[in-house]
Design a protein around this motif. Sequence first.
Motif, PDB file in Angstrom:
ATOM      1  N   ASN A 126     -15.998   4.448  -1.556  1.00 41.47           N
ATOM      2  CA  ASN A 126     -17.201   4.203  -2.365  1.00 41.47           C
ATOM      3  C   ASN A 126     -17.530   2.713  -2.322  1.00 41.47           C
ATOM      4  OD1 ASN A 126     -19.264   4.143  -4.225  1.00 41.47           O
ATOM      5  ND2 ASN A 126     -18.180   5.299  -5.793  1.00 41.47           N
ATOM      6  N   LEU A 130     -19.756   1.421  -6.137  1.00 36.65           N
ATOM      7  CA  LEU A 130     -18.617   0.785  -6.802  1.00 36.65           C
ATOM      8  C   LEU A 130     -18.192  -0.502  -6.095  1.00 36.65           C
ATOM      9  CD1 LEU A 130     -16.725   1.066  -9.167  1.00 36.65           C
ATOM     10  CD2 LEU A 130     -15.236   2.498  -7.766  1.00 36.65           C
ATOM     11  N   LEU A 227     -21.899   6.431 -12.042  1.00 33.66           N
ATOM     12  CA  LEU A 227     -20.530   6.794 -11.694  1.00 33.66           C
ATOM     13  C   LEU A 227     -19.857   7.509 -12.852  1.00 33.66           C
ATOM     14  CD1 LEU A 227     -18.084   6.657  -9.797  1.00 33.66           C
ATOM     15  CD2 LEU A 227     -17.587   4.395 -10.738  1.00 33.66           C
ATOM     16  N   LEU A 231     -18.532  11.400 -12.945  1.00 37.52           N
ATOM     17  CA  LEU A 231     -17.143  11.709 -13.278  1.00 37.52           C
ATOM     18  C   LEU A 231     -17.065  12.715 -14.424  1.00 37.52           C
ATOM     19  CD1 LEU A 231     -15.411   8.201 -13.068  1.00 37.52           C
ATOM     20  CD2 LEU A 231     -15.187  10.109 -11.475  1.00 37.52           C
ATOM     21  N   SER A 309     -10.728   6.755  -8.961  1.00 39.57           N
ATOM     22  CA  SER A 309     -11.438   5.834  -9.850  1.00 39.57           C
ATOM     23  C   SER A 309     -10.488   5.208 -10.862  1.00 39.57           C
ATOM     24  CB  SER A 309     -12.567   6.577 -10.565  1.00 39.57           C
ATOM     25  OG  SER A 309     -13.502   7.096  -9.630  1.00 39.57           O
TER      26      SER A 309
END
Length: 324
Positions: A126, A130, A227, A231, A309
């Motif tokens: 990512n 990110l 993001l 999630l 993450s």
Amino acid sequence: MTGLENLWKLYLPLVGWVVFGLILGYRLPESIPLVLGKFLFWIGVPLSILAFLQQADLSASVWIAPMAAWAAMLLGASLAWLWVQLHLRLPFFRSPSDRHPLTQRHYPLQYPPSQGSFLLAAMVGNTGYLGYPVALALVGPQYFGWAVFYDTLGSTLGAYGLGVLLAAHYGKTATNQAQFLLALIRNPALWSFWIGLGLNQLTLPVAVERGMQGIGWTMVALSLLLLGMRLSQIRSWGSVQQASISLGIKMLLVPLGLGLSLPQFGVRGLAQLVIVLQMAMPPAFATLIIAEAYDLDRELTVTTLALGSLLLLLLLPFWLTLFS
């Protein structure tokens, strides 16, 4: 200590915006992240690339970044493929329950779709939604060009090029690969990248530059918010063991091995740190798009996204200490 001090400054907005996105994701309709994602894809991210490329140092050596990206993707896919072969052929790499037919559903790497998801997670990071905010916060706008080159000419091309070929090989569904090629060509981040290269040579009024910077940082915040929303839509935390191995390859072995070799190619200091940070990003959400299109192992894919993450927060201090 400068890098570590910047890290603590990063964690507050990084965690704050992502957690805020998680909360909103649980409360808002599922259509909201979809709309926000389309806005960022078509408008937000291209604008942020234009804004931050204006201040970036785009020397000739910046072209090492996409080459490093392809080296990282190929190494990650190769190590993942090697693990799959060892897992299938040597009993030492299997748990006792894997040998019984009744528990084959707990042995995902036995099946090609799971092998495809395993390879994709170890390969594509990512580096946009990110990677950009992390690089900007820890290194600054001057070396942002290295992050953009890594993402646009590396990760994006790798995901919808090599990634699609792997998915087609391991997947169950015969998806039209021309659609992915068209999506790659139409990717607005690639177009804004080339426009940004041209604008980088121009001197813009101070007010215009400040306005572009403000827009760019706003898009960074919205990317982190998205993001968190995405999630919140992940419902499965299964396949943790296989996801951990794939993430170990993607987020630890590859950036450590290639990162230490970068000085041999004249890449040191902050440029080296930017490339290592991009290599160390968790799997991209593009892996989920490809996994769904080619009917790969979605459970394994979403587990690597969620777990990766969280793992990023633990590994960032390690990369800063080693490469700052």
